[in-house]
Scaffold this motif. Structure first.
Motif, short mmCIF file in Angstrom:
data_model
loop_
_atom_site.label_atom_id
_atom_site.label_comp_id
_atom_site.label_asym_id
_atom_site.label_seq_id
_atom_site.Cartn_x
_atom_site.Cartn_y
_atom_site.Cartn_z
N PRO A 182 -31.09 66.29 -21.86
CA PRO A 182 -30.55 65.43 -20.81
C PRO A 182 -29.38 66.07 -20.07
CG PRO A 182 -29.78 64.72 -22.96
CD PRO A 182 -30.79 65.80 -23.21
N ASP A 183 -29.24 65.65 -18.81
CA ASP A 183 -28.10 66.05 -18.01
C ASP A 183 -26.90 65.16 -18.30
OD1 ASP A 183 -29.53 68.07 -16.46
OD2 ASP A 183 -30.60 66.35 -15.60
N ILE A 184 -27.20 63.90 -18.67
CA ILE A 184 -26.16 62.91 -18.92
C ILE A 184 -26.56 62.08 -20.14
CG2 ILE A 184 -24.95 60.88 -18.00
CD1 ILE A 184 -25.71 61.98 -15.16
N ARG B 105 -23.28 66.10 -31.56
CA ARG B 105 -24.54 66.79 -31.88
C ARG B 105 -25.35 67.07 -30.63
NH1 ARG B 105 -26.64 64.72 -37.03
NH2 ARG B 105 -28.48 66.00 -36.64
N ILE B 106 -25.40 66.12 -29.72
CA ILE B 106 -26.17 66.31 -28.48
C ILE B 106 -25.52 67.36 -27.60
CG2 ILE B 106 -26.85 65.15 -26.33
CD1 ILE B 106 -27.43 62.65 -28.15
N SER B 107 -24.19 67.41 -27.55
CA SER B 107 -23.53 68.43 -26.74
C SER B 107 -23.77 69.83 -27.30
CB SER B 107 -22.03 68.15 -26.61
OG SER B 107 -21.37 68.28 -27.84
N GLU B 108 -24.05 69.93 -28.59
CA GLU B 108 -24.41 71.23 -29.17
C GLU B 108 -25.84 71.60 -28.81
OE1 GLU B 108 -23.47 70.42 -33.25
OE2 GLU B 108 -21.32 70.78 -32.94
N ILE B 109 -26.72 70.61 -28.69
CA ILE B 109 -28.11 70.84 -28.30
C ILE B 109 -28.21 71.14 -26.81
CG2 ILE B 109 -30.37 69.70 -28.03
CD1 ILE B 109 -29.57 68.04 -30.57
N CYS C 208 -24.79 68.90 -20.88
CA CYS C 208 -24.89 67.44 -20.82
C CYS C 208 -23.50 66.80 -20.65
CB CYS C 208 -25.56 66.92 -22.09
SG CYS C 208 -25.88 65.15 -22.06
N HIS C 209 -23.37 65.97 -19.64
CA HIS C 209 -22.13 65.21 -19.42
C HIS C 209 -22.20 63.96 -20.28
CE1 HIS C 209 -18.59 64.14 -17.00
NE2 HIS C 209 -18.97 62.91 -17.27
N ILE C 210 -21.17 63.71 -21.05
CA ILE C 210 -21.16 62.61 -22.01
C ILE C 210 -20.28 61.48 -21.50
CG2 ILE C 210 -20.68 61.90 -24.38
CD1 ILE C 210 -22.74 64.16 -24.31
N ILE C 211 -20.86 60.28 -21.41
CA ILE C 211 -20.10 59.08 -21.07
C ILE C 211 -20.31 58.10 -22.22
CG2 ILE C 211 -19.86 57.13 -19.51
CD1 ILE C 211 -20.94 58.91 -17.27
N ALA D 205 -12.17 63.63 -31.83
CA ALA D 205 -13.18 64.52 -31.25
C ALA D 205 -12.51 65.56 -30.35
CB ALA D 205 -14.21 63.70 -30.46
N ALA D 206 -11.51 65.14 -29.58
CA ALA D 206 -10.81 66.07 -28.69
C ALA D 206 -10.10 67.15 -29.50
CB ALA D 206 -9.82 65.32 -27.81
N ALA D 207 -9.55 66.77 -30.65
CA ALA D 207 -8.88 67.76 -31.51
C ALA D 207 -9.86 68.82 -31.98
CB ALA D 207 -8.24 67.05 -32.71
N ASP D 208 -11.14 68.47 -32.05
CA ASP D 208 -12.18 69.43 -32.43
C ASP D 208 -12.80 70.13 -31.22
OD1 ASP D 208 -11.86 68.95 -35.15
OD2 ASP D 208 -13.34 67.33 -35.16
N GLY D 209 -12.26 69.88 -30.02
CA GLY D 209 -12.72 70.57 -28.83
C GLY D 209 -13.78 69.83 -28.02
N TYR D 210 -14.03 68.56 -28.34
CA TYR D 210 -15.03 67.78 -27.61
C TYR D 210 -14.31 66.74 -26.75
CZ TYR D 210 -18.22 69.81 -30.98
OH TYR D 210 -18.93 70.68 -31.75
N HIS D 211 -14.59 66.78 -25.45
CA HIS D 211 -13.92 65.87 -24.52
C HIS D 211 -14.98 65.02 -23.84
CE1 HIS D 211 -10.18 67.95 -25.20
NE2 HIS D 211 -10.88 69.07 -25.15
N PHE D 212 -14.92 63.73 -24.12
CA PHE D 212 -15.90 62.79 -23.60
C PHE D 212 -15.20 61.75 -22.74
CE2 PHE D 212 -17.69 63.76 -27.97
CZ PHE D 212 -18.51 64.78 -27.51
N GLU D 213 -15.93 61.27 -21.76
CA GLU D 213 -15.42 60.23 -20.88
C GLU D 213 -15.67 58.86 -21.52
OE1 GLU D 213 -16.26 58.82 -16.31
OE2 GLU D 213 -17.05 60.73 -17.01
#
Length: 125
Positions: free
Chosen positions: A52-54, A72-76, A80-83, A98-106
């Motif tokens: 997916p794109d989003i 997990r999906i951002s690794e696949i 993919c933009h995550i909302i 999640a941000a502390a682990d480097g994942y930034h989601f809206e």
């Protein structure tokens, strides 16, 4: 000359089937290629097939959270933009971890009006 923009693939994850199906229907009618899934494991499996794109995901579900599924999906699908959407007060704490682990989601707060969601999706490049 008019440019043709590729149809964006959207994966909608919510354990409340009515919400997932309603969002997917609205998105499909608005020109997106949207699929609804109702649990994080199905979302991960579908992401492998769909790329997916989003991803639009609820945060709190039975078992795995939407944030864990988003990681997990951002690794696949790294593109993919995550909302994430939630009405729970604990969501910011989970997003900070999640941000502390480097994942930034809206984050969008529930309830979200479909027009506001579509406006937000149009701004994603």
């Amino acid at each position: 000359m008019k440019t043709v923009q590729a149809v964006r693939r959207v994966l909608v994850l919510d354990d409340e089937q009515v919400i997932a199906n309603s969002l997917a229907l609205i998105l499909n009618r608005s020109g997106y290629d949207a699929r609804a899934v109702y649990d994080p494991e199905s979302a991960i499996k579908t992401a492998r097939e769909l790329s997916p794109d989003i991803l639009i995901s609820d945060v709190f579900m039975n078992g795995m959270t939407g944030i864990d599924a988003a990681i997990r999906i951002s690794e696949i699908a790294p593109h993919c933009h995550i909302i994430l959407f939630s009405g729970q007060a604990a969501t910011p704490d989970l997003l900070e971890r999640a941000a502390a682990d480097g994942y930034h989601f809206e984050l969008i707060v529930k309830p979200v009006h479909p027009r506001a969601l579509l406006d937000r999706l149009r701004r994603i490049h």
